[in-house]
Design an enzyme around this catalytic site. Structure first.
Site, PDB file in Angstrom:
ATOM      1  N   LYS A  93       0.737  -1.007   0.113  1.00 18.22           N
ATOM      2  CA  LYS A  93       0.244  -0.107   0.282  1.00 18.22           C
ATOM      3  C   LYS A  93       0.960   1.170   0.055  1.00 18.22           C
ATOM      4  CE  LYS A  93      -3.519   2.656   0.472  1.00 18.22           C
ATOM      5  NZ  LYS A  93      -4.568   3.048  -0.284  1.00 18.22           N
ATOM      6  N   LYS A 129      -0.236  11.651   5.218  1.00 18.81           N
ATOM      7  CA  LYS A 129      -0.139  10.498   6.296  1.00 18.81           C
ATOM      8  C   LYS A 129       0.561   9.350   5.735  1.00 18.81           C
ATOM      9  CE  LYS A 129      -3.487   7.525   6.862  1.00 18.81           C
ATOM     10  NZ  LYS A 129      -3.827   6.122   6.590  1.00 18.81           N
TER      11      LYS A 129
HETATM   12  P1  NAD Z   1     -12.806   8.313   7.767  1.00 18.06           P
HETATM   13  O1  NAD Z   1     -12.071   9.258   8.760  1.00 18.06           O
HETATM   14  O2  NAD Z   1     -13.970   8.524   6.943  1.00 18.06           O
HETATM   15  O3  NAD Z   1     -13.200   7.076   8.950  1.00 18.06           O
HETATM   16  C1  NAD Z   1     -12.738   6.802   9.983  1.00 18.06           C
HETATM   17  C2  NAD Z   1     -13.660   6.217  11.142  1.00 18.06           C
HETATM   18  O4  NAD Z   1     -12.891   5.918  12.062  1.00 18.06           O
HETATM   19  C3  NAD Z   1     -14.579   7.354  11.287  1.00 18.06           C
HETATM   20  O5  NAD Z   1     -15.863   6.793  11.334  1.00 18.06           O
HETATM   21  C4  NAD Z   1     -14.275   7.580  12.748  1.00 18.06           C
HETATM   22  O6  NAD Z   1     -15.422   7.851  13.789  1.00 18.06           O
HETATM   23  C5  NAD Z   1     -13.578   6.165  13.230  1.00 18.06           C
HETATM   24  N1  NAD Z   1     -12.660   6.131  14.494  1.00 18.06           N
HETATM   25  C6  NAD Z   1     -11.498   7.314  14.615  1.00 18.06           C
HETATM   26  N2  NAD Z   1     -10.931   6.816  15.520  1.00 18.06           N
HETATM   27  C7  NAD Z   1     -11.466   6.028  16.380  1.00 18.06           C
HETATM   28  C8  NAD Z   1     -11.465   5.463  17.470  1.00 18.06           C
HETATM   29  N3  NAD Z   1     -10.196   5.543  18.289  1.00 18.06           N
HETATM   30  N4  NAD Z   1     -12.141   4.445  17.923  1.00 18.06           N
HETATM   31  C9  NAD Z   1     -13.449   4.185  17.044  1.00 18.06           C
HETATM   32  N5  NAD Z   1     -13.520   4.563  15.935  1.00 18.06           N
HETATM   33  C10 NAD Z   1     -12.662   5.535  15.457  1.00 18.06           C
HETATM   34  O7  NAD Z   1     -11.478   7.599   6.911  1.00 18.06           O
HETATM   35  P2  NAD Z   1     -11.767   6.846   5.811  1.00 18.06           P
HETATM   36  O8  NAD Z   1     -11.537   7.747   4.288  1.00 18.06           O
HETATM   37  O9  NAD Z   1     -12.776   6.049   5.989  1.00 18.06           O
HETATM   38  O10 NAD Z   1     -10.257   6.048   5.732  1.00 18.06           O
HETATM   39  C11 NAD Z   1      -9.954   4.874   6.548  1.00 18.06           C
HETATM   40  C12 NAD Z   1      -8.927   4.072   6.190  1.00 18.06           C
HETATM   41  O11 NAD Z   1      -8.734   3.954   4.965  1.00 18.06           O
HETATM   42  C13 NAD Z   1      -7.454   5.244   6.372  1.00 18.06           C
HETATM   43  O12 NAD Z   1      -6.403   4.336   6.774  1.00 18.06           O
HETATM   44  C14 NAD Z   1      -7.180   5.667   4.904  1.00 18.06           C
HETATM   45  O13 NAD Z   1      -6.072   5.908   4.813  1.00 18.06           O
HETATM   46  C15 NAD Z   1      -7.862   4.264   4.181  1.00 18.06           C
HETATM   47  N6  NAD Z   1      -8.080   4.646   2.752  1.00 18.06           N
HETATM   48  C16 NAD Z   1      -8.997   5.591   2.553  1.00 18.06           C
HETATM   49  C17 NAD Z   1      -9.459   5.770   1.103  1.00 18.06           C
HETATM   50  C18 NAD Z   1     -10.284   6.837   0.562  1.00 18.06           C
HETATM   51  O14 NAD Z   1     -10.392   7.096  -0.463  1.00 18.06           O
HETATM   52  N7  NAD Z   1     -11.192   7.489   1.615  1.00 18.06           N
HETATM   53  C19 NAD Z   1      -9.047   4.839   0.145  1.00 18.06           C
HETATM   54  C20 NAD Z   1      -8.160   3.907   0.580  1.00 18.06           C
HETATM   55  C21 NAD Z   1      -7.714   3.756   1.548  1.00 18.06           C
END
Ligand code: NAD
Length: 298
Positions: free
Chosen positions: A172, A240
């Site tokens: 990744k 990040k």
């Molecule tokens: P996001 O911020 O939308 O979602 C994260 C979720 O985790 C939120 O619902 C938040 O409430 C919850 N959360 C945060 N801290 C917490 C804790 N301590 N305990 C419980 N819940 C908690 O982020 P996202 O876009 O869904 O991304 C999630 C992961 O996927 C990241 O690592 C990101 O790099 C990766 N990712 C994102 C994308 C994208 O296009 N958004 C694509 C590929 C990978």
């Protein structure tokens, strides 16, 4: 009997991924820091738990989809965390993008408790999560990969076991290097061409047909030409990820000179208040530096 699945982290990615699992007939136990996000998904095949520990107590396989390493550490190894409630023989599947070093440490801790862990980060963005077409790169034991495969198939299309624990996160990080540096290169090409008087749309048309062609040019075309940078994938998340890549480079003694430069460019964009913009807004930094905004290319 089908295994019960815990799902922690119902954000932009986690929510549609959990919905696809429910849609494929899996029984889920949900947890999110903001409880309402979990309650919105509750129904016949999905219940809501009060803590990550409770999720683990009720689940055979626990999936996490959280922002970064500190949140995954907190949810798994913190107070009231998954490790406290882990059943013998349980499997943790972390699908967040985090440090490969942290992944390996957490997998060892899970192993000490008679459980196991896969790192299974994804690419394909929010659209891929909604459509169930994510690419999933998996690190860990082959048998654990096979055990989780039907879950992966409900969320993704290209599902690859890439190696031992941490390998998924390494792949990744490699993915994120290529995407960031490609966006940067396309941005330079567009600003140079545009300031020199050539239509940016024509530049993309021509370059797209040769060796320079790439998926960034297709997927980000409208955002870049139209200056519409709603995310998508936020600059702060990509920053990040380059931090993870640079730390891995340091850990393994690998020079990543251009990644370091683009990392600094994303830092600058965050400082300019653009961290919540789509990563294709890297274009705006080249524009700032060049005193020229590309038009929509007409
Ligand atoms: P996001 O911020 O939308 O979602 C994260 C979720 O985790 C939120 O619902 C938040 O409430 C919850 N959360 C945060 N801290 C917490 C804790 N301590 N305990 C419980 N819940 C908690 O982020 P996202 O876009 O869904 O991304 C999630 C992961 O996927 C990241 O690592 C990101 O790099 C990766 N990712 C994102 C994308 C994208 O296009 N958004 C694509 C590929 C990978």
């Amino acid at each position: 009997m089908a295994e019960k699945v815990g799902f922690i982290g119902l954000g932009i990615m986690g929510r549609p991924m959990a919905e696809n699992l429910i849609g494929a007939g899996h029984e889920l136990v949900l947890y999110n820091r903001t409880r309402e996000k979990a309650e919105e998904l509750a129904g016949d095949n999905a219940t809501v738990a009060g803590s990550p520990r409770e999720v683990a107590e009720q689940s055979d396989i626990i999936i996490t989809m959280l922002p970064d390493s500190p949140q995954v550490e907190e949810v798994l190894a913190g107070e009231g965390g998954v490790l406290e409630g882990l059943r013998e023989g349980a499997l943790i599947v972390d699908m967040s993008t985090i440090s490969p070093v942290v992944t390996k440490e957490l997998a060892e801790e899970a192993g000490e408790r008679g459980a196991s862990m896969l790192d299974a980060p994804v690419s394909g963005g929010d659209i891929g999560a909604i459509e169930g077409t994510l690419s999933i790169m998996v690190g860990g034991e082959e048998a654990d990969f096979e055990r989780a495969k039907s879950l992966f198939e409900a969320m993704g299309k290209t599902i690859t076991h890439v190696g031992e624990s941490g390998a998924g996160q390494v792949v990744k990080a490699a993915n994120q290097i290529v995407v960031a540096l490609t966006i940067e290169a396309v941005s330079e090409a567009l600003v140079l061409g545009s300031k020199a008087g050539v239509s940016p749309a024509k530049i993309l048309d021509v370059l797209g047909g040769g060796l320079a062609g790439n998926k960034v040019m297709e997927a980000k075309r409208e955002k870049m030409l139209g200056h519409s940078f709603d995310p998508g994938f936020r600059i702060e998340l990509h920053h990040k990820d380059l931090g993870i890549a640079l730390a891995a480079g340091r850990e393994y003694g690998v020079a990543l000179p251009v990644t370091a430069v683009v990392d600094q460019m994303l830092e600058t964009l965050k400082a300019k208040g653009r961290g919540d913009r789509d990563h294709s807004a890297l274009l705006t930094l080249i524009e700032d530096s060049s005193g020229h905004e590309i038009g929509d290319g007409g």
